[in-house]
Design a protein around this motif. Structure first.
Motif, short mmCIF file in Angstrom:
data_model
loop_
_atom_site.label_atom_id
_atom_site.label_comp_id
_atom_site.label_asym_id
_atom_site.label_seq_id
_atom_site.Cartn_x
_atom_site.Cartn_y
_atom_site.Cartn_z
N ARG A 33 0.83 -1.22 0.00
CA ARG A 33 0.00 0.00 0.00
C ARG A 33 0.85 1.25 0.00
NH1 ARG A 33 -5.96 0.48 2.29
NH2 ARG A 33 -5.71 2.55 1.41
N GLU A 55 -1.58 -5.72 0.10
CA GLU A 55 -3.01 -5.76 -0.23
C GLU A 55 -3.17 -6.52 -1.54
OE1 GLU A 55 -6.55 -2.60 0.09
OE2 GLU A 55 -4.86 -1.93 -1.10
N SER A 57 -4.09 -7.35 -5.18
CA SER A 57 -4.47 -6.64 -6.41
C SER A 57 -4.88 -7.68 -7.46
CB SER A 57 -3.34 -5.76 -6.91
OG SER A 57 -2.25 -6.56 -7.27
N GLU A 232 -10.02 -8.61 2.39
CA GLU A 232 -10.83 -8.45 1.18
C GLU A 232 -12.30 -8.81 1.41
OE1 GLU A 232 -9.60 -7.45 -2.33
OE2 GLU A 232 -8.63 -6.46 -0.65
N LYS A 235 -14.95 -6.16 1.62
CA LYS A 235 -15.44 -5.47 0.42
C LYS A 235 -16.88 -5.86 0.12
CE LYS A 235 -12.53 -6.86 -2.67
NZ LYS A 235 -11.81 -7.04 -3.95
N THR A 264 -11.79 0.83 5.21
CA THR A 264 -10.98 1.00 4.00
C THR A 264 -11.47 0.09 2.88
OG1 THR A 264 -9.32 -0.66 4.61
CG2 THR A 264 -8.92 1.57 5.38
N LYS A 265 -12.00 -1.08 3.25
CA LYS A 265 -12.43 -2.03 2.22
C LYS A 265 -13.79 -1.68 1.63
CE LYS A 265 -8.76 -4.53 2.38
NZ LYS A 265 -7.88 -4.87 1.23
N HIS A 267 -14.69 1.33 1.09
CA HIS A 267 -14.25 2.34 0.12
C HIS A 267 -13.64 1.67 -1.11
CE1 HIS A 267 -12.46 5.99 -1.47
NE2 HIS A 267 -11.25 5.49 -1.36
N LYS A 268 -12.77 0.67 -0.89
CA LYS A 268 -12.15 -0.03 -2.02
C LYS A 268 -13.22 -0.68 -2.90
CE LYS A 268 -8.54 -3.46 -3.17
NZ LYS A 268 -7.83 -4.70 -2.75
N GLN A 271 -14.86 1.88 -5.07
CA GLN A 271 -13.96 2.26 -6.16
C GLN A 271 -13.90 1.18 -7.24
OE1 GLN A 271 -12.34 5.30 -6.57
NE2 GLN A 271 -13.79 5.76 -4.93
N GLU A 272 -13.87 -0.08 -6.83
CA GLU A 272 -13.85 -1.17 -7.81
C GLU A 272 -15.13 -1.20 -8.64
OE1 GLU A 272 -10.98 -4.41 -5.46
OE2 GLU A 272 -13.15 -4.72 -5.52
#
Ligand SMILES: *Cc1c(COP(=O)(O)O)cnc(C)c1O
Ligand SMILES: [Zn+2]
Length: 429
Positions: A33, A55, A57, A232, A235, A264-265, A267-268, A271-272
């Motif tokens: 990160r 993290e 990817s 993950e 998410k 944070t996830k 938010h991730k 974004q995804e």
């Protein structure tokens, strides 16, 4: 453990084990990160270059709303977006997720918020959002051929690990602070013989777990050496919120913060979904909720600083009592960048938050949810949250696990003899 930068020290699997093709689905690598350095997929969590957190990817294929909608009513409908194999054996795990997104008319009216939703994760298999993250960690543990499935925990995680391990038929060992609420202890001990109570707070338990992970072979500590895979799983909360809103993002979301991973996830995930074209790129604000007795992220937010000073937790919100939050700095970044905030409330307000949600929506949340609902109230009262924007508040756990928090504050209105006369004399109606 001496050097977390030495990836060999964090390996939990026997070196003889080779990963099968597609063990982690569309995941491509573990990326730092901080510096972006990439390492292969495996039981690694710290960057060998800079010690930053690793993290997952991905190389995502095209994923459509229809494909997702055709999937099972649990987190595996999003398996293409998770570090799990395409042929994941659902029957080997607890099938968490796809929990209710409830319109909160009464709570909204009470707080003056026009359009409020509760994402109710208390209905997961072991009654907290932790079943999501554990399901992803379990898949990694199986693919890595781990012999022991383990965790340091503030309570809910131990429940989820013990249950998931039982169902998968893998040995579990779960570590908790010895002062943990009794119901949370029982909720682990029914699933496993190996509940270990440690004299110390969560941060002590966590340190012990890191040490064991470095010394013992074949242990998958869900939130230590397989943490990138574990994390993950959070998410899926973000994916579900968007899908259940009809494939769009909420304008504001309020999330409890312990280590900060969940926030944070989510938010991730948003974004995804944007980058995959599954939702429109609409603005949203992310808010973090803490209890004042363990509020290192909120303190840093209010002071306008980037560094988080660890604290010694002292709060009834034990599931949020992480004094040295691993993802705290990223929570600060996200809340600041999106225009949200981080706020904290007293234990008394946490209790009031529990009762407020129970009495407006019929949802009995644990202290973490009391914190989140109480913070939502404070954010509105202090003008930090816009009551005209569509808002989602996440309830991450179940009130029956933290009965002590409210048991002295509620109870029978009256104790009467079984006669009509006694009833009318009590003046109840
Ligand atoms: C673990 C937990 C959280 C917070 O999780 P992090 O990802 O560590 O911030 C929130 N609520 C409940 C009920 C939990 O058990
Ligand atoms: Zn790095």
């Amino acid at each position: 453990m001496t050097a977390v930068a030495d990836n060999t020290a964090t390996t939990t699997t026997t070196s003889a084990h080779t990963l099968r093709e597609g063990a982690f689905g569309n995941a491509r690598a573990l990326a730092c990160r901080e510096c972006g350095h990439e390492v292969e997929l495996g039981p690694f969590y710290a960057c060998p270059e800079c010690f930053g957190p690793l993290e997952v990817s991905y190389d995502f294929p095209v994923v459509t709303r229809e494909e997702i909608a055709a999937g099972p009513r649990n987190i595996w409908r999003y398996k293409a977006l998770l570090p799990v194999p395409d042929d994941i054996e659902q029957s080997k795990n607890t099938e968490p997720g796809f929990t209710r997104l409830l319109k909160a008319h009464n709570l909204g009216r009470e707080l003056g918020i026009d359009n409020l939703w509760v994402k109710d994760d208390s209905t997961n298999p072991t009654n907290s959002f932790k079943d999501r993250v554990v399901a992803c960690a379990l898949s990694a543990a199986i693919e890595l051929d781990a012999k022991v499935f383990a965790c340091p925990s503030t309570g809910n995680l131990a429940n989820a690990v013990a249950a998931a391990g039982a169902r998968a038929g893998i040995k579990t060992v779960v570590f908790i602070p010895s002062n943990l609420e009794k119901p949370k202890q029982v909720n682990s001990a029914v699933y496993t013989d190996n509940l270990v109570a440690v004299n110390g707070n969560y941060d002590d338990v966590n340190k012990l777990a890191s040490e064991i992970a470095g010394e013992e072979e074949g242990w998958a500590f869900v939130n230590v050496n397989v943490r990138p895979f574990y994390a993950e799983g959070s998410k899926t909360l973000g994916y579900e919120i968007a899908e259940q809103l009809g494939w769009r993002l909420p304008e504001q979301v309020v999330i409890p913060v312990a280590s900060g991973s969940q926030l944070t996830k989510v938010h991730k995930a948003f974004q995804e979904l944007i980058s995959l074209g599954l939702v429109e790129d609409t603005p949203y604000k992310v808010y973090g909720a803490q209890a004042t007795g363990c509020s290192p992220v909120s303190v840093a937010y209010k002071a306008g600083v980037d560094a988080i000073r660890p604290v010694k937790p002292d709060t009834i919100a034990k599931s949020l009592a992480i004094g040295n939050p691993a993802d705290g700095i990223y929570v600060l970044d996200i809340c600041r960048e999106t225009g949200g905030a981080v706020e904290d409330i007293s234990d008394d307000e946490v209790r009031q938050g529990i009762l407020l949600l129970a009495r407006t929506e019929g949802i009995f949340t644990e202290t973490a949810g009391g914190t989140t609902v109480g913070v939502l109230k404070k954010l509105v009262e202090t003008g930090q949250l816009d009551p005209t924007l569509e808002t989602v508040v996440i309830n991450t756990g179940m009130g029956l696990k933290t009965l002590d928090a409210v048991s002295d504050h509620v109870g029978p209105r009256a104790t009467i003899d079984p006669s009509y006369g006694a009833f009318t004399a009590a003046g109840i109606v």
